[in-house]
Each structure stands twice: as structure tokens, then as C-alpha cells.
Write an enzyme that holds these catalytic residues in place. Structure first.
Site, PDB file in Angstrom:
ATOM      1  N   ARG A  76       0.074  -6.801  -9.394  1.00  0.00           N
ATOM      2  CA  ARG A  76      -0.117  -8.164  -8.926  1.00  0.00           C
ATOM      3  C   ARG A  76      -1.597  -8.509  -8.807  1.00  0.00           C
ATOM      4  O   ARG A  76      -2.000  -9.638  -9.040  1.00  0.00           O
ATOM      5  CB  ARG A  76       0.563  -8.339  -7.570  1.00  0.00           C
ATOM      6  CG  ARG A  76       0.200  -9.629  -6.863  1.00  0.00           C
ATOM      7  CD  ARG A  76       0.938  -9.791  -5.575  1.00  0.00           C
ATOM      8  NE  ARG A  76       2.382  -9.780  -5.816  1.00  0.00           N
ATOM      9  CZ  ARG A  76       3.264  -9.160  -5.042  1.00  0.00           C
ATOM     10  NH1 ARG A  76       2.876  -8.498  -3.990  1.00  0.00           N
ATOM     11  NH2 ARG A  76       4.542  -9.219  -5.329  1.00  0.00           N
ATOM     12  N   TYR A  77      -2.391  -7.557  -8.378  1.00  0.00           N
ATOM     13  CA  TYR A  77      -3.816  -7.797  -8.162  1.00  0.00           C
ATOM     14  C   TYR A  77      -4.606  -7.315  -9.374  1.00  0.00           C
ATOM     15  O   TYR A  77      -4.133  -6.460 -10.132  1.00  0.00           O
ATOM     16  CB  TYR A  77      -4.276  -7.028  -6.924  1.00  0.00           C
ATOM     17  CG  TYR A  77      -3.683  -7.524  -5.627  1.00  0.00           C
ATOM     18  CD1 TYR A  77      -4.087  -8.731  -5.078  1.00  0.00           C
ATOM     19  CD2 TYR A  77      -2.728  -6.773  -4.954  1.00  0.00           C
ATOM     20  CE1 TYR A  77      -3.554  -9.172  -3.875  1.00  0.00           C
ATOM     21  CE2 TYR A  77      -2.190  -7.214  -3.752  1.00  0.00           C
ATOM     22  CZ  TYR A  77      -2.609  -8.412  -3.221  1.00  0.00           C
ATOM     23  OH  TYR A  77      -2.089  -8.842  -2.034  1.00  0.00           O
ATOM     24  N   ARG A  86      -5.651  -3.095  -9.138  1.00  0.00           N
ATOM     25  CA  ARG A  86      -4.862  -2.017  -8.527  1.00  0.00           C
ATOM     26  C   ARG A  86      -3.375  -2.254  -8.726  1.00  0.00           C
ATOM     27  O   ARG A  86      -2.934  -3.398  -8.854  1.00  0.00           O
ATOM     28  CB  ARG A  86      -5.185  -1.886  -7.038  1.00  0.00           C
ATOM     29  CG  ARG A  86      -5.032  -3.138  -6.220  1.00  0.00           C
ATOM     30  CD  ARG A  86      -6.014  -3.094  -5.048  1.00  0.00           C
ATOM     31  NE  ARG A  86      -5.786  -4.161  -4.079  1.00  0.00           N
ATOM     32  CZ  ARG A  86      -6.249  -5.394  -4.220  1.00  0.00           C
ATOM     33  NH1 ARG A  86      -6.916  -5.745  -5.307  1.00  0.00           N
ATOM     34  NH2 ARG A  86      -6.022  -6.294  -3.286  1.00  0.00           N
ATOM     35  N   CYS A 107      14.527   7.444   0.788  1.00  0.00           N
ATOM     36  CA  CYS A 107      13.775   7.576   2.044  1.00  0.00           C
ATOM     37  C   CYS A 107      14.525   8.531   2.973  1.00  0.00           C
ATOM     38  O   CYS A 107      15.747   8.508   3.027  1.00  0.00           O
ATOM     39  CB  CYS A 107      13.661   6.237   2.762  1.00  0.00           C
ATOM     40  SG  CYS A 107      12.525   5.101   1.972  1.00  0.00           S
ATOM     41  N   CYS A 109      14.601   1.996   7.138  1.00  0.00           N
ATOM     42  CA  CYS A 109      14.239   0.973   8.109  1.00  0.00           C
ATOM     43  C   CYS A 109      15.094  -0.262   7.823  1.00  0.00           C
ATOM     44  O   CYS A 109      15.162  -0.711   6.677  1.00  0.00           O
ATOM     45  CB  CYS A 109      12.771   0.584   7.963  1.00  0.00           C
ATOM     46  SG  CYS A 109      11.651   1.983   7.948  1.00  0.00           S
ATOM     47  N   CYS A 125      13.635  -3.237   5.753  1.00  0.00           N
ATOM     48  CA  CYS A 125      12.909  -2.795   4.554  1.00  0.00           C
ATOM     49  C   CYS A 125      12.657  -3.929   3.568  1.00  0.00           C
ATOM     50  O   CYS A 125      13.554  -4.668   3.191  1.00  0.00           O
ATOM     51  CB  CYS A 125      13.699  -1.699   3.844  1.00  0.00           C
ATOM     52  SG  CYS A 125      12.895  -1.150   2.332  1.00  0.00           S
ATOM     53  N   ARG A 173      11.916  -3.507   0.531  1.00  0.00           N
ATOM     54  CA  ARG A 173      12.486  -3.145  -0.783  1.00  0.00           C
ATOM     55  C   ARG A 173      13.949  -2.736  -0.649  1.00  0.00           C
ATOM     56  O   ARG A 173      14.433  -1.873  -1.388  1.00  0.00           O
ATOM     57  CB  ARG A 173      11.676  -2.030  -1.440  1.00  0.00           C
ATOM     58  CG  ARG A 173      10.258  -2.420  -1.664  1.00  0.00           C
ATOM     59  CD  ARG A 173       9.581  -1.844  -2.874  1.00  0.00           C
ATOM     60  NE  ARG A 173       8.247  -2.406  -2.887  1.00  0.00           N
ATOM     61  CZ  ARG A 173       7.194  -1.831  -2.289  1.00  0.00           C
ATOM     62  NH1 ARG A 173       7.301  -0.650  -1.714  1.00  0.00           N
ATOM     63  NH2 ARG A 173       6.035  -2.440  -2.288  1.00  0.00           N
ATOM     64  N   ASP A 202       8.664  -9.895   6.132  1.00  0.00           N
ATOM     65  CA  ASP A 202       9.043 -10.627   4.918  1.00  0.00           C
ATOM     66  C   ASP A 202      10.431 -11.246   5.096  1.00  0.00           C
ATOM     67  O   ASP A 202      11.292 -10.651   5.747  1.00  0.00           O
ATOM     68  CB  ASP A 202       9.075  -9.673   3.721  1.00  0.00           C
ATOM     69  CG  ASP A 202       7.695  -9.122   3.380  1.00  0.00           C
ATOM     70  OD1 ASP A 202       6.702  -9.854   3.571  1.00  0.00           O
ATOM     71  OD2 ASP A 202       7.617  -7.963   2.924  1.00  0.00           O
ATOM     72  N   ASP A 256       2.550 -11.538   3.432  1.00  0.00           N
ATOM     73  CA  ASP A 256       2.677 -11.284   2.003  1.00  0.00           C
ATOM     74  C   ASP A 256       3.428 -12.500   1.467  1.00  0.00           C
ATOM     75  O   ASP A 256       4.587 -12.730   1.817  1.00  0.00           O
ATOM     76  CB  ASP A 256       3.442  -9.970   1.769  1.00  0.00           C
ATOM     77  CG  ASP A 256       2.891  -9.220   0.573  1.00  0.00           C
ATOM     78  OD1 ASP A 256       2.377  -9.890  -0.357  1.00  0.00           O
ATOM     79  OD2 ASP A 256       2.975  -7.982   0.542  1.00  0.00           O
ATOM     80  N   LYS A 303      -1.162 -10.726  -0.384  1.00  0.00           N
ATOM     81  CA  LYS A 303      -1.336 -10.730   1.072  1.00  0.00           C
ATOM     82  C   LYS A 303      -2.362 -11.784   1.467  1.00  0.00           C
ATOM     83  O   LYS A 303      -3.476 -11.776   0.962  1.00  0.00           O
ATOM     84  CB  LYS A 303      -1.795  -9.354   1.540  1.00  0.00           C
ATOM     85  CG  LYS A 303      -0.792  -8.264   1.239  1.00  0.00           C
ATOM     86  CD  LYS A 303      -1.325  -6.909   1.628  1.00  0.00           C
ATOM     87  CE  LYS A 303      -0.349  -5.794   1.281  1.00  0.00           C
ATOM     88  NZ  LYS A 303      -0.246  -5.529  -0.169  1.00  0.00           N
TER      89      LYS A 303
HETATM   90  C1  LIG Z   1      -0.172  -4.445  -0.742  1.00  0.00           C
HETATM   91  C2  LIG Z   1      -0.233  -4.305  -2.185  1.00  0.00           C
HETATM   92  C3  LIG Z   1      -1.334  -3.681  -2.796  1.00  0.00           C
HETATM   93  C4  LIG Z   1      -2.494  -3.136  -2.000  1.00  0.00           C
HETATM   94  O1  LIG Z   1      -3.180  -4.152  -1.369  1.00  0.00           O
HETATM   95  P1  LIG Z   1      -4.524  -3.830  -0.542  1.00  0.00           P
HETATM   96  O2  LIG Z   1      -4.855  -5.110   0.130  1.00  0.00           O
HETATM   97  O3  LIG Z   1      -5.531  -3.384  -1.536  1.00  0.00           O
HETATM   98  O4  LIG Z   1      -4.174  -2.724   0.416  1.00  0.00           O
HETATM   99  C5  LIG Z   1      -1.348  -3.592  -4.151  1.00  0.00           C
HETATM  100  N1  LIG Z   1      -0.338  -4.096  -4.906  1.00  0.00           N
HETATM  101  C6  LIG Z   1       0.722  -4.711  -4.358  1.00  0.00           C
HETATM  102  C7  LIG Z   1       1.783  -5.253  -5.237  1.00  0.00           C
HETATM  103  C8  LIG Z   1       0.818  -4.838  -2.979  1.00  0.00           C
HETATM  104  O5  LIG Z   1       1.893  -5.429  -2.413  1.00  0.00           O
END
Ligand SMILES: *Cc1c(COP(=O)(O)O)cnc(C)c1O
Length: 401
Positions: A126-127, A130, A139, A143, A146, A148, A307, A344, A351
Site C-alpha cells: 500500500r505504501y 514497504r 494464530c 482476538c 481481529c 484480518r 477497524d 487505518d 494510517k
Molecule cells: C501498517 C502497515 C504498514 C506499516 O506502516 P508503518 O507506519 O510504517 O508502521 C505497511 N503496510 C501496510 C499495508 C500496513 O497496514
């Protein structure tokens, strides 16, 4: 004293009494073995009925089958539950109730739109720099809130070799990815050698700078954090860990021992906490949790607004509540103990951080600020007049034209 940093092996009194009552045949070595904890997870209505005085809402949910999310609790975490009180925070988070089967407007099975950001099964990208790497959908303890729940416990995300290779291959051919976050399910529920293999493969990719592991093991199955695991993990630095903690009652001697092993291995530890109604949605509980975590060398990282996952309405509280909690922490306790409060964004926006508003407005060349006690202060901000129209909140105390 309800908290202390243990030296060496230590077992909480409540846990000891629980083991004697319900697993009298288990030796200390078995109890402290995570494989034993997994094999003896509490899963059936009959077991819950024997260990807890069930409320009608719990009884109905446990007798009904076909929940989206499976039910399982490790004997260790079960030992922390209050057998008499169905409203006990830890108990509410792992024992299902009928409320889980309600469906409210705005809820969804995949509210964060993760499936839409998945270039390869088990990767969420998404980002820009990363990715989330879903190692396993299993698990030790599920929880009830959850995020997911649509996929955990269904066996589709098992760590099969070819699936893992496809995920690693995506990262290998995507040079923008410098940070890989192993999640799931519980990524530490796989064997040490398998995890070692994944970490080794990721480390061999030149553009992967850091690897993070998102886990709840130190809270629900601290026995997983063995000296052997930690010895393996430290080969793969820089490695960071985000640990899911919810409530100060999770900060037990066992859990503190697990965190101490990880911290001693040089793994920076952060916490992730979900804001849950009736569980941790008050300043006193949250402050105690954050302070306990700091003693365990865990730095509070994120506080998540819950969420809008299907069947979670009984856990969700208001955004005002979250802001009130941050306001009750900032300035009132160690700054390291104040997590970033985030929503989120439903639909996959990522986020979004939220802060109580400390900026009151602008007056002439000054910005007017509010401190943690609510008193007003001014800061002379010479460049502010022309440049920072964004600071104009339309709520200046007295606007001079
Ligand atoms: C939370 C999340 C991350 C990591 O986010 P940071 O703000 O860097 O901790 C990366 N990818 C996805 C899809 C996430 O939900």
C-alpha cells in the site's frame, strides 16, 4: 505490587493456580514449551464451560458453529482470564459473544481494502517503500476484534514453500521495497528453521534495508520467545518488532521475560494497541499499560482506532475517546509512553494520525497554543503572517484585522 521485572524464570501466581486446577498432569517443562501450549489450546464449548462461568451471550456464541473467526486460546492466556467475570477486559477480547454475529452499517470483512492492494497472495503493498508480508494465517489465540478475521484460521495462507517463494520473489523484483513487515496471522507460529529461511532470503535482497515482525506471541504465548529463537533472530539485524499489547494485565512475569530476551538481543520493540470499548478505553488503564510497556523496554508505537470489521460494533468506541486518551497521556506521563493514535482509513488510505488540537489559532505574529493542562501560551512566529495560511484555523481567540 501488580508488576515487577522478573529475574530468570518466573510464573505468575494466577497462572500457577490455573495449571494446577486444569492441567495437573502437565510438568513445568511442558507448560513452558510453546508446542505444548499450541497442542493444548482451549477450543471447545466443553472446555470453556469447565474453566469459566459462562454468561448466556458467551454460551450461545460458543455453542454456535460457523463463526467467521475460529475460537482458540492458549492455556497460558486462559490462565489470565477471570473465571467469574465475563466483563473482564482480557476475557472479552478472546471469548466470543453473540454480539459478534451482529452486522452494522459501515462494517466490512476487508474494511482496509487489503485485498485490493495485493499484487501477490500474501503481500499487501500500500505504501511506496514497504510491504506487509502475511506469513501464515494461523494464530495461537484469536482476538475477537481481529482486523484480518476474513482470512485467519482458514488455512489458505499456510506457509507452503511455493507461496513463500512467490512473496519473496515479488519483493526481490520490486526495488522500491526497503522495509518488509512480517505479519499474519502470527508469524512466530512457524518453526524457527522456516522463519530463519524467510529472513535469510529477505536479507539476501540488497534493497531490503529493514525487516519487522508484527507479533502477539509475547502477550498470548510468551513461551514462544525461547533463547534459540532469539539467537536465530539476532543474525538478521536490523530487525525490529511490533508487539500487540492491549491491557496492563498482559504484562506478566512471563511476558516481561519474553520481552527482556528480545530487547537483550538488540531488537527494538514497539507496541501496537487497539482501542476497545470497555477493555482499555480509559486514561488510567492506558497509562498503566504504556508505563508497564516502558518497564519492559517496549516503546509504545501505535494506538489504533478499531477497524469497522464485521461483527466488531461491541468493541468500537468514538474518536473523541481516543483523542481524550492521548490528551490524558501527553504531558502527564513520559513522552516515550505516548503512542501515535491512528485510524487505518477504510478503503485502503493507510494510517492517518490524529492529535488533540494544541494549536488554538493565530494572533498577529503569534501562534496561540494550548499546553497539556489547557493553559494558553504564545509563540512568536515571525514568518507565520504571510506563509502559513494553513495555520489559520478560523478559531483564533480574537482576530485582529
Ligand atoms: C501498517 C502497515 C504498514 C506499516 O506502516 P508503518 O507506519 O510504517 O508502521 C505497511 N503496510 C501496510 C499495508 C500496513 O497496514
Amino acid at each position: 505490587m501488580d508488576f515487577f521485572i522478573p529475574r530468570g524464570e518466573c510464573i505468575g501466581e494466577r497462572t500457577r493456580a490455573f495449571r494446577r486446577a486444569f492441567f495437573p498432569e502437565a510438568s513445568a517443562a511442558e507448560w513452558n514449551d510453546w508446542h505444548w501450549q499450541l497442542r493444548n489450546r482451549v477450543r471447545t464449548f466443553e472446555q470453556f464451560d469447565r474453566m469459566l462461568a459462562l454468561s448466556p451471550a458467551e454460551r450461545l456464541a460458543l455453542q454456535r458453529d460457523g463463526s467467521m473467526l475460529p475460537v482458540a486460546v492458549t492455556p497460558y492466556y486462559m490462565s489470565l482470564l477471570d473465571p467469574a467475570n465475563p466483563q473482564q477486559p482480557l476475557r472479552r477480547t478472546v471469548v466470543p459473544t453473540q454480539a459478534e454475529h451482529l452486522r452494522m452499517p459501515g462494517e466490512a470483512d476487508d474494511p482496509l481494502g487489503e485485498d485490493g492492494h495485493s499484487p501477490v497472495q500474501g503481500i499487501v503493498h500500500r505504501y511506496p517503500d514497504r510491504v506487509l508480508f502475511l506469513v501464515h494465517d494461523f494464530c495461537p489465540t484469536y482476538c475477537r476484534y481481529c482486523t484480518r478475521s476474513r482470512l485467519v484460521g482458514h488455512g489458505e495462507y499456510s506457509p507452503k514453500q511455493e507461496q513463500l517463494e512467490a512473496r519473496i520473489d515479488y519483493i526481490r523484483r520490486t526495488p522500491a521495497v526497503r522495509d518488509v513487515l512480517l505479519s499474519g496471522g502470527e508469524p512466530l507460529s512457524i518453526a524457527d528453521d522456516k522463519l530463519d529461511w524467510i529472513l535469510t532470503e529477505l536479507r539476501r535482497i540488497p534493497h531490503v534495508e529493514i525487516v519487522r515482525i508484527g507479533t502477539k506471541s509475547p502477550a498470548v504465548m510468551p513461551q514462544r520467545i525461547t533463547p534459540e529463537l532469539v539467537k536465530m533472530l539476532r543474525k538478521h539485524h536490523p530487525l525490529l518488532m511490533s508487539i500487540h499489547f492491549l491491557h496492563p494485565d498482559e504484562c506478566t512475569p512471563e511476558s516481561a521475560t519474553a520481552c527482556a530476551r528480545l530487547a537483550d538481543a538488540g531488537i527494538p520493540l514497539g507496541s501496537q494497541t487497539v482501542l476497545l470499548k470497555g477493555v482499555n478505553d480509559d486514561v488510567a488503564t492506558m497509562k498503566r499499560l504504556m508505563q508497564n510497556l516502558l518497564m519492559m523496554r517496549v516503546r509504545p508505537y501505535y494506538l489504533y482506532q478499531c477497524d469497522p470489521i464485521s461483527g466488531s460494533s461491541h468493541f468500537r468506541t468514538t474518536v473523541e475517546k481516543g483523542l481524550e486518551i492521548i490528551q490524558g497521556l501527553r504531558g502527564w506521563t513520559t513522552g516515550y509512553g505516548v503512542p501515535t493514535y491512528v485510524i487505518d482509513a477504510p478503503g485502503g488510505g493507510g494510517k492517518i494520525p490524529l492529535q488533540p488540537d494544541y494549536l488554538v489559532g493565530r494572533e498577529g505574529g503569534d501562534v496561540v497554543l494550548r499546553n497539556f493542562e489547557g493553559r494558553q501560551y504564545r509563540y512568536p512566529d515571525p514568518r507565520g503572517r504571510g506563509g502559513a495560511a494553513k495555520l489559520e484555523k478560523g478559531r483564533s481567540p480574537r482576530r485582529k484585522s
